[in-house]
Design a protein around this motif. Structure first.
Motif, PDB file in Angstrom:
ATOM      1  N   ILE A  17      26.752  48.057  35.605  1.00 37.86           N
ATOM      2  CA  ILE A  17      27.827  48.479  36.505  1.00 37.86           C
ATOM      3  C   ILE A  17      28.433  47.311  37.287  1.00 37.86           C
ATOM      4  CG2 ILE A  17      28.322  49.863  38.565  1.00 37.86           C
ATOM      5  CD1 ILE A  17      26.395  51.976  37.439  1.00 37.86           C
ATOM      6  N   PRO A  18      27.638  46.389  37.896  1.00 36.35           N
ATOM      7  CA  PRO A  18      28.274  45.275  38.616  1.00 36.35           C
ATOM      8  C   PRO A  18      29.158  44.416  37.729  1.00 36.35           C
ATOM      9  CG  PRO A  18      25.942  45.427  39.152  1.00 36.35           C
ATOM     10  CD  PRO A  18      26.168  46.348  38.010  1.00 36.35           C
ATOM     11  N   VAL A  19      28.777  44.236  36.461  1.00 36.55           N
ATOM     12  CA  VAL A  19      29.582  43.418  35.551  1.00 36.55           C
ATOM     13  C   VAL A  19      30.912  44.120  35.251  1.00 36.55           C
ATOM     14  CG1 VAL A  19      29.632  42.272  33.306  1.00 36.55           C
ATOM     15  CG2 VAL A  19      27.483  42.455  34.550  1.00 36.55           C
ATOM     16  N   ALA A  20      30.839  45.427  34.987  1.00 29.76           N
ATOM     17  CA  ALA A  20      32.069  46.184  34.716  1.00 29.76           C
ATOM     18  C   ALA A  20      32.990  46.212  35.938  1.00 29.76           C
ATOM     19  CB  ALA A  20      31.715  47.601  34.285  1.00 29.76           C
ATOM     20  N   VAL A  21      32.401  46.501  37.107  1.00 31.47           N
ATOM     21  CA  VAL A  21      33.201  46.527  38.340  1.00 31.47           C
ATOM     22  C   VAL A  21      33.753  45.140  38.645  1.00 31.47           C
ATOM     23  CG1 VAL A  21      33.109  46.926  40.829  1.00 31.47           C
ATOM     24  CG2 VAL A  21      31.960  48.505  39.271  1.00 31.47           C
ATOM     25  N   ILE A  47      29.199  36.501  41.909  1.00 26.81           N
ATOM     26  CA  ILE A  47      28.540  37.548  42.700  1.00 26.81           C
ATOM     27  C   ILE A  47      28.216  38.756  41.820  1.00 26.81           C
ATOM     28  CG2 ILE A  47      28.891  39.206  44.568  1.00 26.81           C
ATOM     29  CD1 ILE A  47      30.542  37.045  46.005  1.00 26.81           C
ATOM     30  N   ALA A  48      29.142  39.136  40.956  1.00 27.56           N
ATOM     31  CA  ALA A  48      28.909  40.279  40.065  1.00 27.56           C
ATOM     32  C   ALA A  48      27.724  40.022  39.141  1.00 27.56           C
ATOM     33  CB  ALA A  48      30.167  40.559  39.251  1.00 27.56           C
ATOM     34  N   LEU A  49      27.646  38.829  38.578  1.00 25.53           N
ATOM     35  CA  LEU A  49      26.541  38.498  37.677  1.00 25.53           C
ATOM     36  C   LEU A  49      25.218  38.412  38.432  1.00 25.53           C
ATOM     37  CD1 LEU A  49      28.326  35.838  35.435  1.00 25.53           C
ATOM     38  CD2 LEU A  49      27.591  38.128  34.754  1.00 25.53           C
ATOM     39  N   ALA A  50      25.260  37.849  39.640  1.00 28.17           N
ATOM     40  CA  ALA A  50      24.041  37.777  40.446  1.00 28.17           C
ATOM     41  C   ALA A  50      23.536  39.171  40.790  1.00 28.17           C
ATOM     42  CB  ALA A  50      24.305  36.969  41.719  1.00 28.17           C
ATOM     43  N   ALA A  51      24.454  40.095  41.109  1.00 24.34           N
ATOM     44  CA  ALA A  51      24.050  41.473  41.405  1.00 24.34           C
ATOM     45  C   ALA A  51      23.435  42.130  40.179  1.00 24.34           C
ATOM     46  CB  ALA A  51      25.266  42.269  41.883  1.00 24.34           C
ATOM     47  N   SER A  52      23.988  41.864  39.009  1.00 23.58           N
ATOM     48  CA  SER A  52      23.433  42.424  37.781  1.00 23.58           C
ATOM     49  C   SER A  52      22.018  41.904  37.534  1.00 23.58           C
ATOM     50  CB  SER A  52      24.339  42.076  36.601  1.00 23.58           C
ATOM     51  OG  SER A  52      23.780  42.516  35.384  1.00 23.58           O
ATOM     52  N   ILE A  53      21.815  40.624  37.770  1.00 29.53           N
ATOM     53  CA  ILE A  53      20.487  40.035  37.579  1.00 29.53           C
ATOM     54  C   ILE A  53      19.482  40.652  38.548  1.00 29.53           C
ATOM     55  CG2 ILE A  53      19.158  37.900  37.867  1.00 29.53           C
ATOM     56  CD1 ILE A  53      21.531  36.388  36.708  1.00 29.53           C
ATOM     57  N   LEU A  54      19.879  40.830  39.811  1.00 24.51           N
ATOM     58  CA  LEU A  54      18.976  41.418  40.803  1.00 24.51           C
ATOM     59  C   LEU A  54      18.609  42.854  40.432  1.00 24.51           C
ATOM     60  CD1 LEU A  54      20.522  40.070  44.132  1.00 24.51           C
ATOM     61  CD2 LEU A  54      18.390  39.348  43.036  1.00 24.51           C
TER      62      LEU A  54
END
Length: 484
Positions: A17-21, A47-54
């Protein structure tokens, strides 16, 4: 009549979802930013990729199936989410300076990178052949555009056109293979295909032909011989940052789906096609290394090198078993770090309208840019499989898996090919330190983002070479989540 909405478990989609958003957000924000503020879009992408990793780390250990088993959340898919997140972050870092130097900092570039990563993640999570195909097409469409991103460059347009035409051709094979598998089993869901085969039904000829067509589609994406002809021209013509992304991300996504379909979910296909994959592995290693010997362009050399490395990964695929798959997962991380690092150095030493793509352009770099040259030497040593680098440990695990799987001949051929590759990797180091440039180009300050990408890559390459145990443990956990 009462409307009943279906209950959807969004847990399997959490890291996606973070990557798509992020991809949609960067696309919209780009419309309102002035030309000189495009770096903000790169920051949003990070930031989007970091959120996906987390979210992937937080989901470690969970097992969920979404949309009627079409999307799978398990340690195997989570492992690839982490790898693809790392690839995406490094790609954006080395792209920031590269796009600025080329005066082409269009914000949609970062959106395309995110959408491409989203497609790659879908491939890794695909529990249905249709979802795998959707993931493949999602990241392929984004890469077709990225390959031709330099719209004023003829070679970039040629790269995009070749990739589009041959990619569409390979997608046709893949889609026809899905249709045949469905015709033989009545389903495209991998768990249901396993159940059909486990009921005592021997694979029908229709099923085996469908598996063969799937093999052709995967062979194109991993650039195995004889499906490799697009690689050198596309990699050479695409922007250097896009080439780095393609060389690392595409292979990781393709092998994620390849492993789930041929080895982990439908082992009958692996058993039937192991002899064919054995031949592909030998041809891919040998052709890639032999043709790389005569290349004078560093992007073409690394393109043929990527073909050879696909052959090494196929060696572990032939070996199969927990050791083989673990070796593949470890090697994909090492492969991503050393290739992205090498391309980050290429970007760091070039300036506006001053690409250094010929090997002779690196003459004297050891004295002009000692730190960057030393990092490039580490990446070349790692690609060659020389200790104490990640490349050495990766090849060690792959060839050990081949011996464990009773394929000594394949292991010997792999080692001999690795020895051949030492020549063209060390040639880069010899040119950097033992040749003088006839007219040294002016020194151009490297961008901080590209230098950071180089630093992360070189530290990761050395760390995995010296302390591989942690990553190996994660890889084993990922494999055991599916194989039990």
């Amino acid at each position: 009549m009462e409307l009943v909405l279906p209950q959807i478990d969004w847990t399997p989609f959490a890291p996606l979802i973070p990557v798509a958003v992020g991809g949609l957000t960067t696309l919209v924000v780009d419309l309102f930013l002035p030309p000189g503020r495009k770096q903000f879009i790169a920051l949003l992408s990070l930031i989007a990729l970091a959120a996906s990793i987390l979210l992937a780390i937080n989901s470690w250990g969970l097992v969920r199936y979404g949309v009627h088993d079409a999307v799978v959340l398990d340690r195997f898919s989570l492992f690839f989410y982490l790898v693809l997140g790392l690839v995406g972050i490094l790609t954006i870092l080395l792209s920031m300076g590269h796009l600025d130097a080329a005066a082409a900092d269009q914000g949609e570039y970062y959106s395309l990178v995110l959408f491409s990563i989203l497609g790659m993640m879908l491939m890794a999570a695909g529990g249905d052949l249709v979802v795998i195909f959707l993931g493949l097409e999602t990241f392929s469409l984004a890469l077709y555009i990225l390959a031709g991103f330099w719209k004023t460059e003829l070679r970039s347009n040629e790269s995009a056109l070749k990739y589009l035409l041959l990619g569409a051709f390979a997608s046709g094979f893949f889609l026809y293979g899905i249709a045949l598998v469905y015709g033989a089993t009545g389903t495209t869901v991998l768990r249901q295909i396993v159940a059909v085969l486990a009921d005592g039904h021997s694979p029908e000829p229709l099923f085996l032909v469908g598996g063969g067509l799937l093999l052709v589609g995967f062979g194109f994406k991993i650039a195995s011989v004889p499906f490799h002809m697009w690689v050198p021209d596309v990699y050479e013509g695409a922007p250097t940052s896009v080439t780095a992304f393609m060389i690392a991300g595409t292979k990781a996504a393709a092998f994620a789906a390849f492993l789930r379909v041929f080895l982990l979910a439908v082992p009958a296909l692996h058993i039937r096609w192991s002899a064919a994959i054995w031949v592909l592995a030998v041809l891919t290693m040998t052709v890639g290394n032999l043709v790389a010997l005569v290349q004078s362009n560093i992007k073409r050399m690394l393109a043929y090198s990527s073909i050879a490395h696909a052959g090494y990964l196929l060696v572990a695929l032939v070996a199969g078993g927990s050791s083989g798959v673990t070796g593949i997962l470890f090697y994909l991380v090492a492969y991503a770090l050393m290739n992205l690092g090498a391309f980050a150095v290429i970007i760091a030493v070039q300036g506006r309208d001053q690409e250094r793509l010929l090997l002779t352009d690196y003459a004297g770099l050891g004295w002009q840019r000692p730190a960057l040259a030393a990092c490039m030497a580490v990446f070349m040593f790692s690609l060659a499989g020389i200790p104490p680098t990640a490349g050495f440990m990766g090849k060690l695990y792959i060839f050990s898996a081949a011996l464990e799987g009773h394929y000594p001949g394949l292991a010997v051929i792999g080692v001999l090919n690795s020895v051949i590759s030492v020549y063209f990797y060390l040639r880069v180091i010899v040119i950097m330190y033992m040749s003088e440039a006839a007219s040294p180009p002016p020194l151009v300050p490297a961008s901080a983002a590209a230098v950071l990408a180089v630093l992360v890559s070189v530290l990761g390459t050395l760390h995995l070479g010296l302390f591989p145990a942690r990553l190996l443990d994660l890889a084993r956990q990922s494999v055991s989540a599916i194989t039990g």
